[in-house]
Write a protein that holds these residues in place. Structure first.
Motif, PDB file in Angstrom:
ATOM      1  N   SER A   1       0.826  -1.201   0.000  1.00  0.00           N
ATOM      2  CA  SER A   1       0.000   0.000   0.000  1.00  0.00           C
ATOM      3  C   SER A   1       0.866   1.260   0.000  1.00  0.00           C
ATOM      4  N   ARG A   2       2.115   1.105   0.486  1.00  0.00           N
ATOM      5  CA  ARG A   2       3.033   2.246   0.503  1.00  0.00           C
ATOM      6  C   ARG A   2       3.466   2.649  -0.912  1.00  0.00           C
ATOM      7  N   TYR A   3       3.305   1.747  -1.860  1.00  0.00           N
ATOM      8  CA  TYR A   3       3.642   2.089  -3.245  1.00  0.00           C
ATOM      9  C   TYR A   3       2.701   3.169  -3.769  1.00  0.00           C
ATOM     10  N   ASP A   4       1.474   3.186  -3.253  1.00  0.00           N
ATOM     11  CA  ASP A   4       0.537   4.239  -3.637  1.00  0.00           C
ATOM     12  C   ASP A   4       1.092   5.617  -3.250  1.00  0.00           C
ATOM     13  N   ASN A   5       1.809   5.666  -2.123  1.00  0.00           N
ATOM     14  CA  ASN A   5       2.442   6.921  -1.710  1.00  0.00           C
ATOM     15  C   ASN A   5       3.535   7.335  -2.689  1.00  0.00           C
ATOM     16  N   VAL A   6       4.276   6.332  -3.181  1.00  0.00           N
ATOM     17  CA  VAL A   6       5.320   6.610  -4.168  1.00  0.00           C
ATOM     18  C   VAL A   6       4.692   7.172  -5.438  1.00  0.00           C
ATOM     19  N   LEU A   7       3.593   6.569  -5.870  1.00  0.00           N
ATOM     20  CA  LEU A   7       2.909   7.040  -7.070  1.00  0.00           C
ATOM     21  C   LEU A   7       2.380   8.459  -6.901  1.00  0.00           C
ATOM     22  N   ALA A   8       2.168   8.843  -5.636  1.00  0.00           N
ATOM     23  CA  ALA A   8       1.686  10.191  -5.338  1.00  0.00           C
ATOM     24  C   ALA A   8       2.839  11.180  -5.178  1.00  0.00           C
ATOM     25  N   GLY A   9       4.072  10.701  -5.422  1.00  0.00           N
ATOM     26  CA  GLY A   9       5.225  11.580  -5.357  1.00  0.00           C
ATOM     27  C   GLY A   9       5.903  11.646  -4.007  1.00  0.00           C
ATOM     28  N   GLU A  10       5.539  10.749  -3.092  1.00  0.00           N
ATOM     29  CA  GLU A  10       6.122  10.733  -1.760  1.00  0.00           C
ATOM     30  C   GLU A  10       7.250   9.704  -1.674  1.00  0.00           C
ATOM     31  N   GLU A  11       7.934   9.667  -0.538  1.00  0.00           N
ATOM     32  CA  GLU A  11       9.025   8.712  -0.334  1.00  0.00           C
ATOM     33  C   GLU A  11       8.888   8.041   1.033  1.00  0.00           C
ATOM     34  N   PRO A  12       8.003   7.051   1.145  1.00  0.00           N
ATOM     35  CA  PRO A  12       7.845   6.348   2.428  1.00  0.00           C
ATOM     36  C   PRO A  12       9.125   5.599   2.789  1.00  0.00           C
ATOM     37  N   ASN A  13       9.310   5.360   4.088  1.00  0.00           N
ATOM     38  CA  ASN A  13      10.551   4.730   4.578  1.00  0.00           C
ATOM     39  C   ASN A  13      10.905   3.456   3.835  1.00  0.00           C
ATOM     40  N   ILE A  14       9.910   2.610   3.568  1.00  0.00           N
ATOM     41  CA  ILE A  14      10.173   1.300   2.990  1.00  0.00           C
ATOM     42  C   ILE A  14      10.654   1.397   1.548  1.00  0.00           C
ATOM     43  N   PHE A  15      10.458   2.564   0.917  1.00  0.00           N
ATOM     44  CA  PHE A  15      10.938   2.787  -0.450  1.00  0.00           C
ATOM     45  C   PHE A  15      11.978   3.894  -0.504  1.00  0.00           C
ATOM     46  N   SER A  16      12.681   4.113   0.587  1.00  0.00           N
ATOM     47  CA  SER A  16      13.641   5.206   0.659  1.00  0.00           C
ATOM     48  C   SER A  16      15.063   4.701   0.886  1.00  0.00           C
ATOM     49  N   PRO A  17      16.048   5.199   0.123  1.00  0.00           N
ATOM     50  CA  PRO A  17      17.439   4.830   0.385  1.00  0.00           C
ATOM     51  C   PRO A  17      17.949   5.405   1.714  1.00  0.00           C
ATOM     52  N   LYS A  18      17.295   6.449   2.196  1.00  0.00           N
ATOM     53  CA  LYS A  18      17.675   7.018   3.495  1.00  0.00           C
ATOM     54  C   LYS A  18      17.431   6.027   4.618  1.00  0.00           C
ATOM     55  N   PHE A  19      16.407   5.193   4.446  1.00  0.00           N
ATOM     56  CA  PHE A  19      16.056   4.204   5.466  1.00  0.00           C
ATOM     57  C   PHE A  19      16.380   2.779   5.023  1.00  0.00           C
ATOM     58  N   SER A  20      17.267   2.644   4.044  1.00  0.00           N
ATOM     59  CA  SER A  20      17.708   1.325   3.559  1.00  0.00           C
ATOM     60  C   SER A  20      16.534   0.462   3.124  1.00  0.00           C
ATOM     61  N   GLY A  21      15.689   1.043   2.261  1.00  0.00           N
ATOM     62  CA  GLY A  21      14.493   0.345   1.831  1.00  0.00           C
ATOM     63  C   GLY A  21      14.614  -0.310   0.462  1.00  0.00           C
ATOM     64  N   GLY A  22      13.472  -0.757  -0.049  1.00  0.00           N
ATOM     65  CA  GLY A  22      13.413  -1.417  -1.347  1.00  0.00           C
ATOM     66  C   GLY A  22      12.879  -2.827  -1.241  1.00  0.00           C
ATOM     67  N   ALA A  23      12.373  -3.339  -2.354  1.00  0.00           N
ATOM     68  CA  ALA A  23      11.774  -4.678  -2.375  1.00  0.00           C
ATOM     69  C   ALA A  23      12.792  -5.773  -2.096  1.00  0.00           C
ATOM     70  N   LEU A  24      14.005  -5.604  -2.591  1.00  0.00           N
ATOM     71  CA  LEU A  24      15.044  -6.625  -2.400  1.00  0.00           C
ATOM     72  C   LEU A  24      15.269  -6.935  -0.931  1.00  0.00           C
ATOM     73  N   VAL A  25      15.498  -5.897  -0.136  1.00  0.00           N
ATOM     74  CA  VAL A  25      15.840  -6.126   1.271  1.00  0.00           C
ATOM     75  C   VAL A  25      14.612  -6.354   2.141  1.00  0.00           C
ATOM     76  N   ASP A  26      13.439  -5.992   1.632  1.00  0.00           N
ATOM     77  CA  ASP A  26      12.227  -6.197   2.422  1.00  0.00           C
ATOM     78  C   ASP A  26      11.597  -7.563   2.166  1.00  0.00           C
ATOM     79  N   LEU A  27      11.391  -7.896   0.895  1.00  0.00           N
ATOM     80  CA  LEU A  27      10.776  -9.179   0.549  1.00  0.00           C
ATOM     81  C   LEU A  27      11.752 -10.152  -0.102  1.00  0.00           C
TER      82      LEU A  27
END
Length: 324
Positions: free
Chosen positions: A149-175
């Protein structure tokens, strides 16, 4: 042993529920910068000061489920205060952090476990024991793809923690770490790693694949937080094929014999909250000082982070922890 938690997300709620199903852990406290969030976990004691948690001698173990980039600093301070750590995956941002953290654990006589919940279950053990039945391995496919659901935030131009390099995010390290850690647990360290990612404007991956080359056996792992998938996993050998419904949790393990076509179901019914197995196993290892088990899971963590680090390098994904 008394355990405290850090983080107030759904995964922490599930872990607190798992604690109640064990015989070796007692939920003693929860840390959050906001007290009302921690209160929702039903902790006997609330910590809003991190140093207070670290100084509390009554806390033996701490479960860390804060944003990824905070794990390292929190774990180091707690271990220096003689507390054992169970840290949500990905445990740390880089292999350098991992090495320093394990050294700190050794220097302070404590354990540091990564919370790969899928590796502690009865069905994981049954899957591992079944590998020999399919003969020489040739190919395997393991995946974890779930729309966030956080991807919807990305599509809205935001940068949630789970998709942010500042917080070491991304699909690889999460799933992605779920199928990758399962592959490492079953097959060991690969000879070569090849990764392909679908990048997001935030600077991390939304989905991708990592191919693990074992010489005579290739394991393809796939992961996504921007799509769903319902494909089963497969482990194929010359004498048969194992089909599994998922990598975490594993509810079905079907062995098909190549020559006869005969099928055999190997999975057992597990507890609904599979984190119970992780909590019980890790706590028992700490209590009994089971160094052999600790070495086994420590080795898996070391191999997994080197794989994800190489995969990120091949796709120019740089976390803030590396850029500093």
């Amino acid at each position: 042993m008394n355990i405290a938690t850090i983080g107030t997300s759904t995964i922490t709620e599930r872990f607190v529920d798992a604690i109640g199903k064990t015989d070796v852990l007692t939920f003693a406290g929860a840390y959050s910068r906001t007290a009302d969030k921690a209160e929702k976990l039903g902790a006997p004691r609330i910590f809003t000061d991190f140093n207070e948690l670290a100084d509390d001698a009554s806390i033996d173990v701490v479960y860390i489920a804060s944003p990824n980039s905070l794990h390292f600093e929190q774990a180091l301070l707690l271990m220096k205060h003689k507390k054992h750590i169970i840290c949500e995956k990905p445990m740390f941002s880089t292999s350098l952090e991992l090495a320093e953290a394990f050294k700190t654990a050794d220097d302070n006589g404590v354990f540091l476990f990564e919370a790969f919940r899928n590796l502690y279950t009865p069905n994981h053990e049954r899957l591992k024991n079944a590998i020999a039945k399919v003969g020489p391995l040739r190919h395997s496919f393991l995946q974890y793809m779930k729309y966030s659901s956080r991807y919807d935030n990305v599509l809205a131009g935001e940068e949630p923690n789970i998709f942010s390099p500042k917080f070491s995010g991304g699909a690889l390290v999460d799933l992605g770490v779920y199928p990758i850690s399962l592959a490492v647990s079953l097959f060991g360290k690969p000879e070569k790693v090849t990764a392909h990612m679908t990048m997001l404007p935030t600077g991390v991956d939304g989905s991708g694949s990592v191919i693990l080359d074992y010489g005579t056996h290739t394991c393809t792992t796939m992961f996504s937080k921007i799509t769903d998938s319902y494909l089963p996993g497969e482990i194929s050998g010359e004498n048969g094929t194992i089909t599994l419904d998922h990598v975490a949790p594993i509810s079905s393990i079907e062995l098909t014999e190549r020559r006869s076509g005969q099928k055999e179901q190997l999975a057992v019914q597990e507890e609904e909250n599979d984190m119970m197995y992780e909590a019980e196993a890790v706590a028992s290892a700490i209590k009994s000082n089971n160094r052999e088990m600790y070495k086994h899971y420590r080795n898996i963590s070391e191999i997994v982070i080197h794989i994800t680090e190489e995969a990120r390098k091949q796709n120019n994904i740089v976390f803030a922890a590396e850029a500093e």
